[in-house]
Design an enzyme around this catalytic site. Structure first.
Site, mmCIF file in Angstrom:
data_model
loop_
_atom_site.group_PDB
_atom_site.id
_atom_site.type_symbol
_atom_site.label_atom_id
_atom_site.label_comp_id
_atom_site.label_asym_id
_atom_site.label_seq_id
_atom_site.Cartn_x
_atom_site.Cartn_y
_atom_site.Cartn_z
ATOM 1 N N LEU A 29 -4.606 -11.652 -2.922
ATOM 2 C CA LEU A 29 -4.913 -10.436 -2.184
ATOM 3 C C LEU A 29 -6.412 -10.162 -2.098
ATOM 4 O O LEU A 29 -7.173 -10.463 -3.014
ATOM 5 C CB LEU A 29 -4.218 -9.239 -2.850
ATOM 6 C CG LEU A 29 -2.702 -9.374 -3.014
ATOM 7 C CD1 LEU A 29 -2.136 -8.122 -3.652
ATOM 8 C CD2 LEU A 29 -2.024 -9.653 -1.680
ATOM 9 N N HIS A 30 -6.807 -9.563 -0.966
ATOM 10 C CA HIS A 30 -8.191 -9.148 -0.733
ATOM 11 C C HIS A 30 -8.181 -7.719 -0.193
ATOM 12 O O HIS A 30 -7.119 -7.077 -0.107
ATOM 13 C CB HIS A 30 -8.898 -10.107 0.230
ATOM 14 C CG HIS A 30 -8.132 -10.374 1.498
ATOM 15 N ND1 HIS A 30 -7.922 -9.411 2.469
ATOM 16 C CD2 HIS A 30 -7.515 -11.500 1.949
ATOM 17 C CE1 HIS A 30 -7.225 -9.933 3.462
ATOM 18 N NE2 HIS A 30 -6.957 -11.193 3.180
ATOM 19 N N HIS A 33 -5.580 -6.681 2.457
ATOM 20 C CA HIS A 33 -4.249 -6.355 1.963
ATOM 21 C C HIS A 33 -4.205 -4.955 1.352
ATOM 22 O O HIS A 33 -3.265 -4.185 1.579
ATOM 23 C CB HIS A 33 -3.820 -7.362 0.886
ATOM 24 C CG HIS A 33 -3.622 -8.751 1.368
ATOM 25 N ND1 HIS A 33 -4.483 -9.782 1.065
ATOM 26 C CD2 HIS A 33 -2.656 -9.304 2.142
ATOM 27 C CE1 HIS A 33 -4.058 -10.899 1.608
ATOM 28 N NE2 HIS A 33 -2.948 -10.636 2.275
ATOM 29 N N GLY A 143 -0.562 -6.484 9.164
ATOM 30 C CA GLY A 143 -1.923 -6.458 9.668
ATOM 31 C C GLY A 143 -2.039 -6.983 11.086
ATOM 32 O O GLY A 143 -1.369 -7.941 11.474
ATOM 33 N N ASP A 146 -3.047 -10.892 12.166
ATOM 34 C CA ASP A 146 -2.005 -11.834 12.579
ATOM 35 C C ASP A 146 -1.241 -11.201 13.744
ATOM 36 O O ASP A 146 -0.090 -10.775 13.604
ATOM 37 C CB ASP A 146 -1.081 -12.139 11.407
ATOM 38 C CG ASP A 146 -1.811 -12.864 10.283
ATOM 39 O OD1 ASP A 146 -2.248 -13.997 10.492
ATOM 40 O OD2 ASP A 146 -1.955 -12.268 9.196
ATOM 41 N N VAL A 172 -9.422 -5.626 8.579
ATOM 42 C CA VAL A 172 -10.560 -5.295 7.727
ATOM 43 C C VAL A 172 -11.540 -6.461 7.770
ATOM 44 O O VAL A 172 -11.148 -7.633 7.667
ATOM 45 C CB VAL A 172 -10.119 -5.019 6.280
ATOM 46 C CG1 VAL A 172 -11.313 -4.735 5.383
ATOM 47 C CG2 VAL A 172 -9.142 -3.851 6.251
#
Length: 274
Positions: A29-30, A33, A143, A146, A172
């Protein structure tokens, strides 16, 4: 944050939890996410995330085996973001027997990303429908980075009459415009410095269309040429209708410009709505 791997345990834990909002992930995760988790909170009472690296959506020459697994760090980030429940099934939990029933998306699965990743959206639609059945959410957040995936899931949910509100979360980006992605970690230092070129070219196409340019084919070809000259290997740069990702009939419709290109060994995707 409560963590469950068994489907029965998850369902039991979600009883009487009010409106459930679900954010599926493959982990590693970043901040992108985490932004989806924060957006999810506005749509319900209980936020459920999942971590599952789905074998079905990876092609034979793709990076399933080397896809980063960072479970403990992911748990820490989700807990800090206020996620209530994490569903972290094993393959045997989610696929206790060979998966013989699949969700087969229509022709949209064979264009753009689907053209270069055969079977990808079939795998995505199948695992998402299965996760939906496990979590039984009232809403789910995906998101916009995609973009084609979001459209496949949104259309699947509508046509199969699933009582789930699909929310599109904004992309983001890093300070230089690069869309955050788990695969950015594969970039070398030099490639990371070059990577924002993709976002800049998408902005140039968007601005050109807003300023009245109607030769979309030429805009796409010029962007591919610039990427090629800079050492990229491009699958597509395409201006499409937001509604169905079809080739635009008129440029005054809501449009989106999408791209997928490989920098070194890393395939980057991005898009901007017009």
């Amino acid at each position: 944050m409560h963590i469950h791997s068994a489907i029965a345990d998850l369902r039991s834990a979600l009883q009487n939890r009010g409106r459930v909002v679900f954010v599926p992930t493959m982990g590693n995760l970043h901040a992108g996410h985490i932004s989806l988790m924060e957006q999810a909170r506005a749509h319900g009472d209980t936020v459920v995330a999942s971590i599952f690296v789905n074998r079905l959506q990876f092609g034979p020459n793709e990076d399933f085996d080397k896809y980063p697994r960072t479970f403990q760090a992911d748990c820490d980030k989700l807990a800090a973001a206020g996620v209530d429940v994490l569903f972290a099934p094993t393959e045997s939990d989610l696929y206790p027997e060979p998966q013989e029933y699949f969700i087969e998306p229509p022709a949209i699965q064979n264009v753009l990303d689907g053209e270069f990743r055969p079977g990808h959206f079939r795998g995505v639609a199948t695992v998402v429908s299965k996760l939906f059945n496990c979590v039984q959410p009232d809403a789910a957040v995906f998101g916009k980075k995609d973009y084609q995936q979001l459209m496949v899931i949104r259309n699947m949910t509508r046509q199969l009459a699933m009582p789930i509100n699909i929310v599109g979360g904004e992309t983001v980006r890093a300070a230089d415009g690069l869309a955050l992605s788990s695969r950015n970690g594969y970039l070398s230092e030099a490639e990371r410095a070059e990577a924002p070129r993709l976002y800049r070219l998408l902005n140039e196409i968007r601005d050109a269309v807003r300023n009245g340019e109607s030769d979309l084919d030429q805009l796409e070809k010029a962007a591919v040429a610039q990427l090629t000259a800079a050492g990229w290997k491009t699958d597509y740069v395409a201006v499409r209708q937001q509604s169905d990702l079809a080739v635009p009939i008129a440029v005054n419709a809501p449009l989106v410009v999408l791209a997928a290109s490989r920098l070194g060994t890393t395939r980057l995707i991005d898009n901007i709505e017009i």
